[in-house]
Design a protein around this motif. Structure first.
Motif, PDB file in Angstrom:
ATOM      1  N   GLY A  25     -47.242  50.014 100.613  1.00 29.81           N
ATOM      2  CA  GLY A  25     -47.123  49.868 102.062  1.00 29.81           C
ATOM      3  C   GLY A  25     -46.068  48.875 102.496  1.00 29.81           C
ATOM      4  O   GLY A  25     -46.090  48.403 103.645  1.00 29.81           O
ATOM      5  N   ILE A  26     -45.133  48.559 101.603  1.00 34.11           N
ATOM      6  CA  ILE A  26     -44.079  47.592 101.915  1.00 34.11           C
ATOM      7  C   ILE A  26     -42.797  48.342 102.270  1.00 34.11           C
ATOM      8  O   ILE A  26     -42.315  49.153 101.478  1.00 34.11           O
ATOM      9  CB  ILE A  26     -43.823  46.641 100.731  1.00 34.11           C
ATOM     10  CG1 ILE A  26     -45.106  45.891 100.365  1.00 34.11           C
ATOM     11  CG2 ILE A  26     -42.701  45.665 101.051  1.00 34.11           C
ATOM     12  CD1 ILE A  26     -45.036  45.159  99.039  1.00 34.11           C
ATOM     13  N   THR A  27     -42.255  48.075 103.440  1.00 38.90           N
ATOM     14  CA  THR A  27     -40.989  48.675 103.864  1.00 38.90           C
ATOM     15  C   THR A  27     -39.836  47.805 103.375  1.00 38.90           C
ATOM     16  O   THR A  27     -39.831  46.593 103.610  1.00 38.90           O
ATOM     17  CB  THR A  27     -40.931  48.805 105.395  1.00 38.90           C
ATOM     18  OG1 THR A  27     -42.022  49.631 105.839  1.00 38.90           O
ATOM     19  CG2 THR A  27     -39.619  49.426 105.843  1.00 38.90           C
ATOM     20  N   ILE A  28     -38.862  48.422 102.689  1.00 40.73           N
ATOM     21  CA  ILE A  28     -37.761  47.660 102.091  1.00 40.73           C
ATOM     22  C   ILE A  28     -36.452  47.929 102.824  1.00 40.73           C
ATOM     23  O   ILE A  28     -36.074  49.090 103.053  1.00 40.73           O
ATOM     24  CB  ILE A  28     -37.591  48.003 100.593  1.00 40.73           C
ATOM     25  CG1 ILE A  28     -38.841  47.598  99.805  1.00 40.73           C
ATOM     26  CG2 ILE A  28     -36.354  47.307 100.025  1.00 40.73           C
ATOM     27  CD1 ILE A  28     -38.746  47.909  98.311  1.00 40.73           C
ATOM     28  N   PHE A  29     -35.778  46.838 103.192  1.00 44.40           N
ATOM     29  CA  PHE A  29     -34.396  46.891 103.657  1.00 44.40           C
ATOM     30  C   PHE A  29     -33.533  46.285 102.554  1.00 44.40           C
ATOM     31  O   PHE A  29     -33.799  45.166 102.103  1.00 44.40           O
ATOM     32  CB  PHE A  29     -34.215  46.086 104.942  1.00 44.40           C
ATOM     33  CG  PHE A  29     -34.836  46.728 106.152  1.00 44.40           C
ATOM     34  CD1 PHE A  29     -34.099  47.560 106.973  1.00 44.40           C
ATOM     35  CD2 PHE A  29     -36.165  46.495 106.467  1.00 44.40           C
ATOM     36  CE1 PHE A  29     -34.667  48.156 108.087  1.00 44.40           C
ATOM     37  CE2 PHE A  29     -36.758  47.081 107.577  1.00 44.40           C
ATOM     38  CZ  PHE A  29     -35.996  47.921 108.395  1.00 44.40           C
ATOM     39  N   SER A  30     -32.517  47.007 102.100  1.00 43.58           N
ATOM     40  CA  SER A  30     -31.623  46.488 101.061  1.00 43.58           C
ATOM     41  C   SER A  30     -30.263  46.181 101.682  1.00 43.58           C
ATOM     42  O   SER A  30     -29.705  46.994 102.427  1.00 43.58           O
ATOM     43  CB  SER A  30     -31.476  47.495  99.919  1.00 43.58           C
ATOM     44  OG  SER A  30     -30.968  48.724 100.400  1.00 43.58           O
ATOM     45  N   ILE A  41     -38.358  42.477  92.234  1.00 47.59           N
ATOM     46  CA  ILE A  41     -39.157  43.244  93.185  1.00 47.59           C
ATOM     47  C   ILE A  41     -40.616  43.273  92.736  1.00 47.59           C
ATOM     48  O   ILE A  41     -41.541  43.022  93.537  1.00 47.59           O
ATOM     49  CB  ILE A  41     -38.611  44.681  93.334  1.00 47.59           C
ATOM     50  CG1 ILE A  41     -37.215  44.659  93.962  1.00 47.59           C
ATOM     51  CG2 ILE A  41     -39.549  45.528  94.174  1.00 47.59           C
ATOM     52  CD1 ILE A  41     -36.520  46.018  93.973  1.00 47.59           C
ATOM     53  N   SER A  42     -40.849  43.544  91.458  1.00 46.72           N
ATOM     54  CA  SER A  42     -42.223  43.585  90.931  1.00 46.72           C
ATOM     55  C   SER A  42     -42.903  42.220  91.079  1.00 46.72           C
ATOM     56  O   SER A  42     -44.087  42.139  91.449  1.00 46.72           O
ATOM     57  CB  SER A  42     -42.211  43.999  89.455  1.00 46.72           C
ATOM     58  OG  SER A  42     -41.667  45.296  89.302  1.00 46.72           O
ATOM     59  N   PHE A  43     -42.164  41.155  90.793  1.00 44.60           N
ATOM     60  CA  PHE A  43     -42.693  39.801  90.923  1.00 44.60           C
ATOM     61  C   PHE A  43     -43.117  39.523  92.376  1.00 44.60           C
ATOM     62  O   PHE A  43     -44.199  38.972  92.634  1.00 44.60           O
ATOM     63  CB  PHE A  43     -41.626  38.792  90.486  1.00 44.60           C
ATOM     64  CG  PHE A  43     -42.008  37.356  90.699  1.00 44.60           C
ATOM     65  CD1 PHE A  43     -42.698  36.644  89.724  1.00 44.60           C
ATOM     66  CD2 PHE A  43     -41.672  36.698  91.883  1.00 44.60           C
ATOM     67  CE1 PHE A  43     -43.046  35.313  89.924  1.00 44.60           C
ATOM     68  CE2 PHE A  43     -42.014  35.378  92.096  1.00 44.60           C
ATOM     69  CZ  PHE A  43     -42.707  34.678  91.107  1.00 44.60           C
ATOM     70  N   THR A  44     -42.265  39.915  93.324  1.00 40.69           N
ATOM     71  CA  THR A  44     -42.531  39.650  94.740  1.00 40.69           C
ATOM     72  C   THR A  44     -43.733  40.449  95.242  1.00 40.69           C
ATOM     73  O   THR A  44     -44.576  39.926  95.984  1.00 40.69           O
ATOM     74  CB  THR A  44     -41.286  39.966  95.585  1.00 40.69           C
ATOM     75  OG1 THR A  44     -40.168  39.248  95.065  1.00 40.69           O
ATOM     76  CG2 THR A  44     -41.497  39.602  97.040  1.00 40.69           C
ATOM     77  N   VAL A  45     -43.814  41.719  94.834  1.00 44.66           N
ATOM     78  CA  VAL A  45     -44.958  42.545  95.254  1.00 44.66           C
ATOM     79  C   VAL A  45     -46.260  41.942  94.732  1.00 44.66           C
ATOM     80  O   VAL A  45     -47.258  41.849  95.458  1.00 44.66           O
ATOM     81  CB  VAL A  45     -44.785  43.994  94.747  1.00 44.66           C
ATOM     82  CG1 VAL A  45     -46.066  44.804  94.982  1.00 44.66           C
ATOM     83  CG2 VAL A  45     -43.599  44.670  95.431  1.00 44.66           C
ATOM     84  N   LYS A  73     -47.851  44.096 109.371  1.00 43.42           N
ATOM     85  CA  LYS A  73     -47.092  45.081 108.591  1.00 43.42           C
ATOM     86  C   LYS A  73     -46.123  44.339 107.677  1.00 43.42           C
ATOM     87  O   LYS A  73     -45.498  43.350 108.070  1.00 43.42           O
ATOM     88  CB  LYS A  73     -46.335  46.033 109.514  1.00 43.42           C
ATOM     89  CG  LYS A  73     -45.550  47.101 108.754  1.00 43.42           C
ATOM     90  CD  LYS A  73     -45.063  48.204 109.639  1.00 43.42           C
ATOM     91  CE  LYS A  73     -44.180  49.188 108.861  1.00 43.42           C
ATOM     92  NZ  LYS A  73     -44.858  49.761 107.673  1.00 43.42           N
ATOM     93  N   ASN A  74     -45.974  44.826 106.431  1.00 41.63           N
ATOM     94  CA  ASN A  74     -45.198  44.136 105.403  1.00 41.63           C
ATOM     95  C   ASN A  74     -43.771  44.678 105.271  1.00 41.63           C
ATOM     96  O   ASN A  74     -43.566  45.907 105.198  1.00 41.63           O
ATOM     97  CB  ASN A  74     -45.902  44.246 104.048  1.00 41.63           C
ATOM     98  CG  ASN A  74     -47.221  43.491 104.024  1.00 41.63           C
ATOM     99  OD1 ASN A  74     -47.328  42.401 104.597  1.00 41.63           O
ATOM    100  ND2 ASN A  74     -48.227  44.058 103.365  1.00 41.63           N
ATOM    101  N   PHE A  75     -42.811  43.746 105.205  1.00 44.22           N
ATOM    102  CA  PHE A  75     -41.401  44.093 105.032  1.00 44.22           C
ATOM    103  C   PHE A  75     -40.797  43.228 103.929  1.00 44.22           C
ATOM    104  O   PHE A  75     -41.143  42.047 103.782  1.00 44.22           O
ATOM    105  CB  PHE A  75     -40.612  43.867 106.325  1.00 44.22           C
ATOM    106  CG  PHE A  75     -40.983  44.796 107.440  1.00 44.22           C
ATOM    107  CD1 PHE A  75     -40.319  46.006 107.603  1.00 44.22           C
ATOM    108  CD2 PHE A  75     -41.998  44.475 108.330  1.00 44.22           C
ATOM    109  CE1 PHE A  75     -40.665  46.875 108.633  1.00 44.22           C
ATOM    110  CE2 PHE A  75     -42.355  45.336 109.362  1.00 44.22           C
ATOM    111  CZ  PHE A  75     -41.684  46.540 109.509  1.00 44.22           C
ATOM    112  N   LEU A  76     -39.872  43.830 103.153  1.00 41.28           N
ATOM    113  CA  LEU A  76     -39.127  43.102 102.131  1.00 41.28           C
ATOM    114  C   LEU A  76     -37.629  43.321 102.387  1.00 41.28           C
ATOM    115  O   LEU A  76     -37.170  44.476 102.461  1.00 41.28           O
ATOM    116  CB  LEU A  76     -39.495  43.595 100.730  1.00 41.28           C
ATOM    117  CG  LEU A  76     -38.702  43.003  99.557  1.00 41.28           C
ATOM    118  CD1 LEU A  76     -38.893  41.497  99.470  1.00 41.28           C
ATOM    119  CD2 LEU A  76     -39.109  43.675  98.245  1.00 41.28           C
TER     120      LEU A  76
END
Length: 553
Positions: free
Chosen positions: A496-501, A453-457, A470-473
């Motif tokens: 500001g990244i919205t996360i769907f797990s 997650i840290s790498f991707t951000v 708008k940013n989504f992960l």
């Protein structure tokens, strides 16, 4: 027939032998004039001419308007193939000039789809031509000039246009008695200058034109012309209609009928209507503005000669501009005091029309999002299940309007290590994105979701931090992480990244909730089997659209 006088001496007598000489090219019995695939009727300035079309022209590149009788802006060879006079292997064609007319029809014939055109100043028709060989001499006469040392001009290629200004634009001009014939012509001149500066081309802005009067009339569509020269011709040919300035009626008609796939609208490109109002509209424009917004159309109002205080009593709604534009923020309204000396107003208007990031009314969850997929490549997944995960990712990605100014997709695979499969800026078409996803190679290894997650951000979202999207992960994992996920996920939320797990098999529900954005129950999903990923596709898409809409309010 013309003849040459050639003296023959013998027995003291001078005889005159009459030999035929070649006739001028393009007349009866003459050698046809060689033309290119793109030569138009208006390029042949004769009432009747014989021409020779080359073979191998691309049917898709022909511009043909009408059927049997064609607008003079049409390709001659395209019209000849369309009517069946020649095949695509080329051949001689005879062209006859005709007067202009209205309502050129659209017909599919011989592999060519001709286009509609409301009006043009000149027309032509075509018949089978003659080969033009000289029977008297038994030899064909060459019309080619001897070499002069100058390079031959290349066949002009289609201009790509200004790629930094992508928009599908309808100019809605005022054709009412309120503006009158003289100011109507000044208005057309201004529209022509704007169209020229936009940089019209196949990969740049496309434009069409609608005239507002008693009844709206679409003069030409987005697909009709993609070169500045042809657009200027078409604008010049538009005639003044007169009647009341029913701008609201015309705007509603444009929003509903002008922007369709059949008329040339492009997916992922902002739809824009530039409404010119001389004075004030004679009907209600508020409802039309609402309809335009519902259809995702960005309405600009260019007002000229606003009503003076003494005239306000005649205006149906003094706030008509604010109620018609896409957003009442000053960006979508533009004023000119009159139609004289308008050149200085061209560039500022063009800059507005090319600011695609400001086109709020065309922004949807399908074209204004950045979605990164974080895919678990650990050894517990296995190759066959990894393919099911990639299919899940593809089914979500293909829903969105991916382009260089639309939605953007990225993917990272992780084990203990991380590998960026592709970033947001690598691919700008849906076809390329889906192809790359299909070809992602399975890594195999451990599971360190927090580091991933840290790498991707940092590496995927960092370079697009100033993006208007708008940013989504979307995280897809099948097991428990060996590191902390709560801290990296919180940092992503703060960015500001919205996360769907999305968890499968042994993925702990606590980890899924710790990673997911709030409310947790609508951002965290779980399935026992990898085959259960398919029903979750629509849940994630709906969630992205819901969050996007909430962010716009």
């Amino acid at each position: 027939m013309s003849a040459a006088r050639i003296p023959v001496l013998g027995l003291g007598v001078c005889l005159l032998l009459l030999l035929p000489l070649p006739e001028p090219a393009g007349s009866d019995g003459a050698v046809p004039i060689p033309i290119t695939c793109f030569t138009r009727g208006l390029d042949i300035r004769k009432e009747k001419a014989d021409v020779l079309c080359p073979g191998g022209c691309s049917l898709e590149e022909f511009s043909v308007f009408g059927n049997i009788v064609y607008a003079s802006v049409s390709s001659i060879c395209g019209a000849a193939v369309h009517r069946g006079v020649i095949s695509n292997s080329g051949g001689p064609v005879r062209i006859y000039s005709l007067p202009g007319r209205e309502n050129y029809s659209s017909v599919v014939a011989n592999g060519i789809q001709s286009q509609t055109l409301s009006r043009w100043s000149a027309s032509f028709t075509v018949t089978k031509g003659k080969s033009g060989t000289q029977e008297a001499t038994g030899q064909a006469v060459s019309t080619a000039r001897p070499p002069t040392g100058k390079r031959l001009k290349k066949t002009p290629e289609k201009k790509t246009g200004n790629k930094d200004c992508k928009a599908d634009i309808a100019f809605l001009i005022d054709g009412s008695f309120n503006i009158g014939q003289r100011r109507f012509n000044l208005q057309k001149n201004f529209v022509g200058k704007v169209a020229l500066m936009l940089g019209i081309g196949t990969e740049g802005p496309h434009v069409g034109l609608v005239q507002a009067s008693e009844h709206p009339k679409i003069e030409f569509y987005l697909k009709n012309f993609t070169s500045p020269k042809d657009v200027l011709f078409a604008i010049k040919e538009v005639g003044f209609r007169g009647g009341n300035s029913n701008t609201g009626k015309a705007l509603k008609h444009t929003a509903q009928k002008f922007f369709t796939a059949d008329t040339g609208v492009r997916r992922g490109i902002p739809k824009v209507v530039v409404v010119f109002i001389d004075g004030w509209p004679s009907d209600d424009i508020e409802e039309a503005g609402i309809v335009a917004r519902e259809f995702g159309v960005n309405v600009f109002i260019v007002s000229v000669a606003k009503p003076i205080p003494e005239e306000l009593g005649m205006v149906q709604d003094v706030a008509f501009i604010d109620k018609a534009v896409c957003r009442n923020n000053g960006f979508f309204s533009y004023h000119m005091p009159n139609w004289f000396g308008t050149t200085k107003y061209v560039k500022p208007l063009v800059q507005k029309l090319c600011s695609h990031e400001q086109m709020m009314c065309s922004k949807t969850c399908y074209n204004s999002v950045n979605i990164a997929f974080l895919i678990d490549g650990s050894s517990s997944v296995g190759d066959s299940n990894f393919r099911l995960m990639l299919e899940f990712v593809s089914n979500i990605a293909k829903t969105f309007e991916i382009s260089d100014i639309g939605a953007k997709i990225a993917a990272v695979q992780f084990t203990y290590d991380q590998r960026t499969e592709f970033s947001f800026t690598d691919y700008s078409t849906k076809e390329n994105v889906l192809a790359v996803i299909r070809n992602i190679r399975y890594m195999s290894g451990g599971t360190a979701t927090g580091d991933a997650i840290s790498f991707t951000v940092r590496n995927v979202f960092g370079p697009v931090r100033d993006s208007p999207n708008k940013n989504f992960l979307v995280i897809v994992t099948d097991g428990q992480s060996y590191d902390d996920v709560r801290g990296p996920a919180a940092a992503a939320h703060d960015a500001g990244i919205t996360i769907f797990s999305v968890g499968v098999a042994w993925a702990p529900l606590d980890d899924l909730k710790d990673m997911a954005s709030k409310p947790k129950e609508s951002h965290a999903f779980f399935t026992r089997e990898f085959t259960g990923l398919e029903p979750i596709v629509s849940d994630v898409i709906r969630g992205i659209c819901r969050d996007f809409l909430e962010s716009q309010q």
